[in-house]
Design a protein around this motif. Structure first.
Motif, PDB file in Angstrom:
ATOM      1  N   GLN A   1      15.206  72.010  55.899  1.00 40.49           N
ATOM      2  CA  GLN A   1      14.042  71.990  55.117  1.00 40.49           C
ATOM      3  C   GLN A   1      13.368  70.359  55.772  1.00 40.49           C
ATOM      4  OE1 GLN A   1      16.421  74.151  52.263  1.00 40.49           O
ATOM      5  NE2 GLN A   1      14.371  73.892  50.817  1.00 40.49           N
TER       6      GLN A   1
ATOM      7  N   TYR B   1      12.455  68.471  52.990  1.00 42.48           N
ATOM      8  CA  TYR B   1      13.673  67.357  52.356  1.00 42.48           C
ATOM      9  C   TYR B   1      13.840  66.513  52.878  1.00 42.48           C
ATOM     10  CZ  TYR B   1      17.313  69.974  51.674  1.00 42.48           C
ATOM     11  OH  TYR B   1      18.724  70.147  52.010  1.00 42.48           O
TER      12      TYR B   1
ATOM     13  N   TYR C   1      14.155  78.069  54.353  1.00 42.76           N
ATOM     14  CA  TYR C   1      14.735  77.072  53.621  1.00 42.76           C
ATOM     15  C   TYR C   1      16.988  77.422  53.278  1.00 42.76           C
ATOM     16  CZ  TYR C   1      16.042  81.207  50.159  1.00 42.76           C
ATOM     17  OH  TYR C   1      16.865  82.138  49.574  1.00 42.76           O
TER      18      TYR C   1
ATOM     19  N   LEU D   1       9.095  73.057  48.461  1.00 43.83           N
ATOM     20  CA  LEU D   1      10.082  72.962  49.208  1.00 43.83           C
ATOM     21  C   LEU D   1      10.612  73.671  50.037  1.00 43.83           C
ATOM     22  CD1 LEU D   1      12.737  72.461  46.203  1.00 43.83           C
ATOM     23  CD2 LEU D   1      12.826  70.580  48.214  1.00 43.83           C
TER      24      LEU D   1
END
Ligand code: GP9
Ligand code: MN
Length: 407
Positions: free
Chosen positions: A42, A44, A259, A285
């Motif tokens: 992902q 992030y 994810y 996300l």
């Protein structure tokens, strides 16, 4: 039957098809395509650090380069079929099913998939993945959609030192893949599916070059170590490609499949992100890395457009200069000015240029503020999204491409 597919064909040709850009057409003509599906990665993770150590130094550098086109608002669109859904979306530019994995339930349908189109254009096509051939029913589906070769776990040498968690570690996976890759007739399309950064993110301590995170979620904590490991493995792969000489004649596409950290870890994830995870943040996300690396190219820019896995097939064919005029896709070429304007998730959520819609709430995409329900801002797109998801289901459940002539 035939009338159903005619209606869907009209919709797709008008709304989603023939949106190819001219600017990027053929930029990668006759190049090999190395497509890397990065397990559970992902966004992030990009530009993050743990105690001052970068999680993904290789990808951080790669995405900023003049020879890498990076789409920072690229969304995965998978459902229960996880990796297999991401493969299905990329290969067909159709949506996955609302339940189960289409790789299992409809592996015998008629499709007009990427490997078939590439085969017709003189490409040799293959998949590399060090897991059991029949996992996700891949052997059956790959055969049906036209892959020439599938290098699965029986093509790799696993030892107690190089295997843990789900199996062969990514660095070994790439190294051991090289002799097979060198055997491919050029131009080739080869898909690599990594494995190390997969739940539960297991990694022997001596292979970890970054600390664990410190939160109430052991899953989130451990994930930085496997993410760092996979980042290093990708660097190894690039070096191997350069050594073999394949690199200069290839483009390399990197994509996160879905994810890795589920909403069960929202509390810890919220601490890490420094913000509470509401519906809006949850949707954000779902962004995963998507980079198109073109050796020798010097004009690459960061792209902010809202795009997703559904767009990969038309985008790639456009880059390769392959016109497949009668193809039916729900995605559009990412480089086109005339894109469709939203990315739909399987559950009816969506992201458009201005809005993010999920759990019956319409958010402003820029600010994350909830929009007054009276304003109905999301309603028109919601209708189109539902219509597309239904059409996609109709195609798959009814095996409707049987009745359509792609020539
Ligand atoms: C298994 C690998 C992981 O072969 O692709 O599958 P996932 O659990 O991510 O769907
Ligand atoms: Mn996966």
């Amino acid at each position: 039957d035939e009338s159903e597919i005619s209606e869907i064909e009209r919709y797709m040709k008008q709304e989603t098809g023939s949106k190819q850009s001219t600017g990027m057409f053929g930029v990668a003509e006759d190049k090999n395509v190395i497509f890397v599906s990065i397990e559970s990665f992902q966004n992030y993770l990009l530009d993050s650090d743990i105690n001052g150590t970068e999680t993904t130094p290789f990808l951080n550098d790669l995405k900023e380069r003049d020879d890498t086109i990076w789409f920072e608002n690229f969304y995965h669109q998978t459902a229960q079929g996880k990796t297999s859904d991401s493969e299905f979306i990329v290969e067909n530019s159709l949506y996955p099913l609302d339940r189960g994995s289409v790789y299992f339930t409809h592996a015998q349908n008629d499709y007009h998939s990427l490997p078939e189109i590439l085969n017709n254009n003189n490409y040799e096509t293959s998949v590399f993945h060090a897991n059991n051939k029949s996992f996700w029913n891949r052997d059956v589906m790959y055969d049906n959609i036209g892959y020439d070769e599938f290098y699965a776990d029986d093509s790799y040498e696993e030892t107690p030192e190089n295997s843990f968690g789900w199996g062969l570690e990514d660095k070994e996976f790439f190294k051991q893949s090289m002799p097979y890759l060198e055997e491919q007739d050029q131009p080739f399309y080869s898909k690599f599916i990594t494995l190390t950064h997969h739940f539960p993110f297991e990694l022997p301590e001596e292979k970890a070059n970054i600390d664990q995170y410190d939160s109430g979620s052991q899953t989130l904590n451990a994930s930085f170590q496997t993410a760092r490991y996979t980042d290093e493995a990708l660097e190894v792969f690039f070096e191997e490609l350069k050594k073999s000489g394949i690199y200069d004649d290839s483009i390399i596409i990197l994509m996160g499949d879905h994810y890795g950290i589920s909403e069960f870890h929202n509390k810890a994830m919220g601490e890490f992100m420094g913000t509470e995870i509401d519906g809006y943040e949850h949707m954000q996300l779902q962004r995963v890395p998507f980079m198109i690396h073109i050796p020798g190219y010097q004009e690459a820019e960061k792209h902010e457009e809202v795009v997703g896995q559904i767009d990969v097939k038309p985008t790639l064919l456009n880059l390769l200069g392959i016109e497949d005029k009668n193809d039916l896709t729900f995605g559009s070429d990412m480089f086109s000015e005339d894109r469709k304007g939203f990315i739909a998730m399987r559950d009816g959520s969506f992201v458009s240029d201005h809005y993010i819609y999920t759990d019956s709430i319409c958010y402003d995409r820029e600010t994350g503020e909830e929009i007054d329900p009276e304003k109905e801002a999301c309603a028109p797109i919601r209708e189109t999204v539902d219509r597309e998801l239904q059409y996609s289901n109709d195609i798959i459940y009814g095996d409707l491409f049987r009745f359509y002539d792609f020539n």
